[in-house]
Each structure stands twice: as structure tokens, then as C-alpha cells.
Design a protein around this motif. Structure first.
Motif: not given
Length: 119
Positions: A35-62
Motif C-alpha cells: 500500500g501507499w499512504f500519505r500524511q500531510a501536516p496536521g492531518k491523519e494518515r490516509e491510505r492512498v492506494a493498495a495492490i494485492t500480491w499478484s497485482g490483480g486487484s487494486t484499491y484507490y482513495a476517492d
């Protein structure tokens, strides 16, 4: 055990692109969701994107869907985050992490790479 090192961050103008890389060491990379996450100053950490081990499925934040693309190359033990049409609100420290599933838990984290987008 997986060790993760991010690279590719930097300063870019709004509308520009960056590609982040996360190099992994360790025998379990190919079986781990990433997964890729990000955190801006003063904000909570946000999950940006994720991918399964095979690459066959992904997730993206809106907030990034349609602009960011996560991919992985298991032969190179590397996961990527291609970021296009960047906006000032994308400014943050970006972290990669390895996990059990794309929904977590994410157990190993990199040190982060700074992305700054100027207006």
C-alpha cells in the motif's frame, strides 16, 4: 521480514506528474499486499492506494482515483505509484507499507518520501 525504501518524491507544479518507487528486500515481498499512504501536516494518515500480491486487484482513495496508478514488479521487488494531474492538496509525506491484505493490517513501513505540489 520486509524492508522498504521509498524514492521519487520531490517538488512539482500543479498538473505535473511524479512516480514514486518502493524497493523491498526480503523473501516475503511477493506474497505481501502493498500500500501507499500519505500524511500531510496536521492531518491523519490516509491510505492512498493498495495492490494485492499478484497485482490483480487494486484499491484507490476517492481523492486520487483516476489520477494515481499503483503497480508492482515482483521480479524487481518494487511497487510504484504513478501520480498524474497533481494538486496542491496532494502535498504530503508518502509512505509504502506491506500488509496481509489491501485492507491491512500493514505491518512494515518505509521511511517516507516528501511530495510537494506548488500552485
Amino acid at each position: 521480514q520486509v524492508r522498504l525504501v521509498e524514492s521519487g518524491g520531490g517538488l512539482v507544479q500543479a498538473g505535473g506528474s511524479l512516480r514514486l518507487s518502493c524497493a523491498a528486500s526480503g523473501r516475503t515481498f511477493t506474497s505481501a499486499a502493498m500500500g501507499w499512504f500519505r500524511q500531510a501536516p496536521g492531518k491523519e494518515r490516509e491510505r492512498v492506494a493498495a495492490i494485492t500480491w499478484s497485482g490483480g486487484s487494486t484499491y484507490y482513495a476517492d481523492s486520487v482515483r483516476g489520477r494515481f496508478t499503483i503497480s508492482r514488479d515482483n521480479a524487481k521487488n518494487t511497487v510504484y505509484l504513478q501520480m498524474n494531474s497533481l494538486k496542491p492538496e496532494d502535498t504530503a509525506v508518502y509512505y509504502c507499507a506491506s500488509g496481509v491484505t489491501t485492507n491491512g493490517p500493514f505491518v512494515t513501513w518505509g521511511q517516507g518520501t516528501q511530495v510537494a505540489v506548488s500552485a
